[in-house]
Design a protein around this motif. Sequence first.
Motif, PDB file in Angstrom:
ATOM      1  N   ALA A  74      41.823  41.786  34.398  1.00 58.46           N
ATOM      2  CA  ALA A  74      41.736  42.528  35.653  1.00 58.46           C
ATOM      3  C   ALA A  74      41.050  41.739  36.759  1.00 58.46           C
ATOM      4  O   ALA A  74      41.305  41.980  37.950  1.00 58.46           O
ATOM      5  CB  ALA A  74      41.020  43.858  35.436  1.00 58.46           C
ATOM      6  N   ILE A  75      40.167  40.823  36.400  1.00 57.00           N
ATOM      7  CA  ILE A  75      39.425  40.089  37.436  1.00 57.00           C
ATOM      8  C   ILE A  75      39.596  38.568  37.313  1.00 57.00           C
ATOM      9  O   ILE A  75      38.848  37.811  37.939  1.00 57.00           O
ATOM     10  CB  ILE A  75      37.923  40.446  37.411  1.00 57.00           C
ATOM     11  CG1 ILE A  75      37.341  40.244  36.007  1.00 57.00           C
ATOM     12  CG2 ILE A  75      37.694  41.852  37.917  1.00 57.00           C
ATOM     13  CD1 ILE A  75      35.822  40.422  35.971  1.00 57.00           C
ATOM     14  N   ARG A  76      40.565  38.130  36.551  1.00 57.33           N
ATOM     15  CA  ARG A  76      40.778  36.689  36.389  1.00 57.33           C
ATOM     16  C   ARG A  76      41.096  36.027  37.722  1.00 57.33           C
ATOM     17  O   ARG A  76      40.583  34.945  38.038  1.00 57.33           O
ATOM     18  CB  ARG A  76      41.912  36.457  35.385  1.00 57.33           C
ATOM     19  CG  ARG A  76      42.046  35.016  34.915  1.00 57.33           C
ATOM     20  CD  ARG A  76      43.016  34.935  33.766  1.00 57.33           C
ATOM     21  NE  ARG A  76      42.492  35.619  32.585  1.00 57.33           N
ATOM     22  CZ  ARG A  76      43.262  36.179  31.648  1.00 57.33           C
ATOM     23  NH1 ARG A  76      44.579  36.190  31.788  1.00 57.33           N
ATOM     24  NH2 ARG A  76      42.721  36.756  30.599  1.00 57.33           N
ATOM     25  N   LEU A  77      41.915  36.680  38.541  1.00 61.70           N
ATOM     26  CA  LEU A  77      42.259  36.117  39.846  1.00 61.70           C
ATOM     27  C   LEU A  77      41.030  36.086  40.757  1.00 61.70           C
ATOM     28  O   LEU A  77      40.828  35.120  41.510  1.00 61.70           O
ATOM     29  CB  LEU A  77      43.379  36.936  40.495  1.00 61.70           C
ATOM     30  CG  LEU A  77      43.831  36.465  41.887  1.00 61.70           C
ATOM     31  CD1 LEU A  77      44.333  35.025  41.819  1.00 61.70           C
ATOM     32  CD2 LEU A  77      44.935  37.387  42.422  1.00 61.70           C
ATOM     33  N   LEU A  78      40.213  37.129  40.691  1.00 62.39           N
ATOM     34  CA  LEU A  78      38.999  37.161  41.492  1.00 62.39           C
ATOM     35  C   LEU A  78      38.089  35.984  41.141  1.00 62.39           C
ATOM     36  O   LEU A  78      37.519  35.354  42.036  1.00 62.39           O
ATOM     37  CB  LEU A  78      38.241  38.470  41.259  1.00 62.39           C
ATOM     38  CG  LEU A  78      36.851  38.566  41.897  1.00 62.39           C
ATOM     39  CD1 LEU A  78      36.942  38.509  43.421  1.00 62.39           C
ATOM     40  CD2 LEU A  78      36.141  39.838  41.455  1.00 62.39           C
ATOM     41  N   VAL A  79      37.960  35.679  39.866  1.00 59.79           N
ATOM     42  CA  VAL A  79      37.116  34.562  39.446  1.00 59.79           C
ATOM     43  C   VAL A  79      37.616  33.255  40.061  1.00 59.79           C
ATOM     44  O   VAL A  79      36.824  32.428  40.528  1.00 59.79           O
ATOM     45  CB  VAL A  79      37.083  34.449  37.907  1.00 59.79           C
ATOM     46  CG1 VAL A  79      36.344  33.186  37.479  1.00 59.79           C
ATOM     47  CG2 VAL A  79      36.417  35.672  37.299  1.00 59.79           C
ATOM     48  N   SER A  80      38.936  33.089  40.090  1.00 56.92           N
ATOM     49  CA  SER A  80      39.507  31.893  40.705  1.00 56.92           C
ATOM     50  C   SER A  80      39.152  31.809  42.182  1.00 56.92           C
ATOM     51  O   SER A  80      38.797  30.734  42.693  1.00 56.92           O
ATOM     52  CB  SER A  80      41.032  31.906  40.532  1.00 56.92           C
ATOM     53  OG  SER A  80      41.617  30.782  41.164  1.00 56.92           O
ATOM     54  N   VAL A  81      39.226  32.950  42.868  1.00 54.80           N
ATOM     55  CA  VAL A  81      38.877  32.996  44.296  1.00 54.80           C
ATOM     56  C   VAL A  81      37.397  32.663  44.498  1.00 54.80           C
ATOM     57  O   VAL A  81      37.033  31.893  45.396  1.00 54.80           O
ATOM     58  CB  VAL A  81      39.193  34.384  44.891  1.00 54.80           C
ATOM     59  CG1 VAL A  81      38.624  34.509  46.301  1.00 54.80           C
ATOM     60  CG2 VAL A  81      40.703  34.614  44.909  1.00 54.80           C
ATOM     61  N   LEU A  82      36.538  33.221  43.666  1.00 54.04           N
ATOM     62  CA  LEU A  82      35.102  32.978  43.787  1.00 54.04           C
ATOM     63  C   LEU A  82      34.754  31.510  43.530  1.00 54.04           C
ATOM     64  O   LEU A  82      33.888  30.940  44.198  1.00 54.04           O
ATOM     65  CB  LEU A  82      34.331  33.882  42.829  1.00 54.04           C
ATOM     66  CG  LEU A  82      34.394  35.389  43.119  1.00 54.04           C
ATOM     67  CD1 LEU A  82      33.700  36.175  42.015  1.00 54.04           C
ATOM     68  CD2 LEU A  82      33.774  35.710  44.471  1.00 54.04           C
ATOM     69  N   CYS A  83      35.438  30.901  42.572  1.00 52.17           N
ATOM     70  CA  CYS A  83      35.218  29.475  42.312  1.00 52.17           C
ATOM     71  C   CYS A  83      35.640  28.639  43.519  1.00 52.17           C
ATOM     72  O   CYS A  83      34.957  27.671  43.884  1.00 52.17           O
ATOM     73  CB  CYS A  83      35.993  29.034  41.071  1.00 52.17           C
ATOM     74  SG  CYS A  83      35.272  29.592  39.500  1.00 52.17           S
ATOM     75  N   ASP A  84      36.761  29.014  44.126  1.00 52.38           N
ATOM     76  CA  ASP A  84      37.210  28.312  45.340  1.00 52.38           C
ATOM     77  C   ASP A  84      36.174  28.458  46.447  1.00 52.38           C
ATOM     78  O   ASP A  84      35.936  27.514  47.221  1.00 52.38           O
ATOM     79  CB  ASP A  84      38.556  28.865  45.804  1.00 52.38           C
ATOM     80  CG  ASP A  84      39.715  28.443  44.915  1.00 52.38           C
ATOM     81  OD1 ASP A  84      39.528  27.494  44.118  1.00 52.38           O
ATOM     82  OD2 ASP A  84      40.786  29.069  45.010  1.00 52.38           O
TER      83      ASP A  84
END
Length: 232
Positions: A74-84
């Motif tokens: 559910a939040i895998r994409l969010l983690v990618s955004v936060l890392c960016d």
Amino acid sequence: MKDQSATLARIRAHHDQLGRTMADHATTIARSVDRLTSPAARRETMALFCAEEVLSHATAEENTLYTVASELPAIRLLVSVLCDEHATLQALNDDLVAAVTLGEIVSASAALNAVFQTHLQKENEILLPALVSGGVDLAAVLGDTHEILGGDGAVVLEQVDELDVRRLVPAQRHEQIFAAYGRLAAGSAFVLVNDHDPKPLYYQFAAEHPGAFTWRYVESGPTVWKVRIGRP
């Protein structure tokens, strides 16, 4: 489900401390335009704060919270955004260090602050609740990670001295408060007791001791305010 409110409170309190310090730096730099003063010294302080506090916080998050969060669909994409966004913070801090003109310094500091504030909001309002609802034991994942939990140590704080300034005139209050702060050793604190919200005092601390103090409300009115002021 395990009660994780204490750990959440510590993470968000540290986020609040980081966010306020970053905002204070950016505001002071912006105001230098009106005051016709050089922001060079504050620019260096802000860049150092970002490098030593914010970016180390980011690295610790990626090694702990983000690693676990990336396993939740559910939040895998969010983690990618936060890392960016972590990479963006690094780039913006590099821009701040390299800035030459007054306009470049003000612009770089404002951009750095804006990205960081929205980044913290995403973590507080989306990432952390999602981790809890996903069954992640935050305390177990973090252990005693100072960069994420802040410098207060255990949830149950050690006994600290109280400084009650309610019977003093304003000028004496600030004199006593800063004298108490000056006597603090690293990692120690005192609790200020006041009859109103001492927010102006916070801004004075931020201007004179940027990144070198902690500020946490223990009691917030309506008749008594208590603030734990410490040295990291």
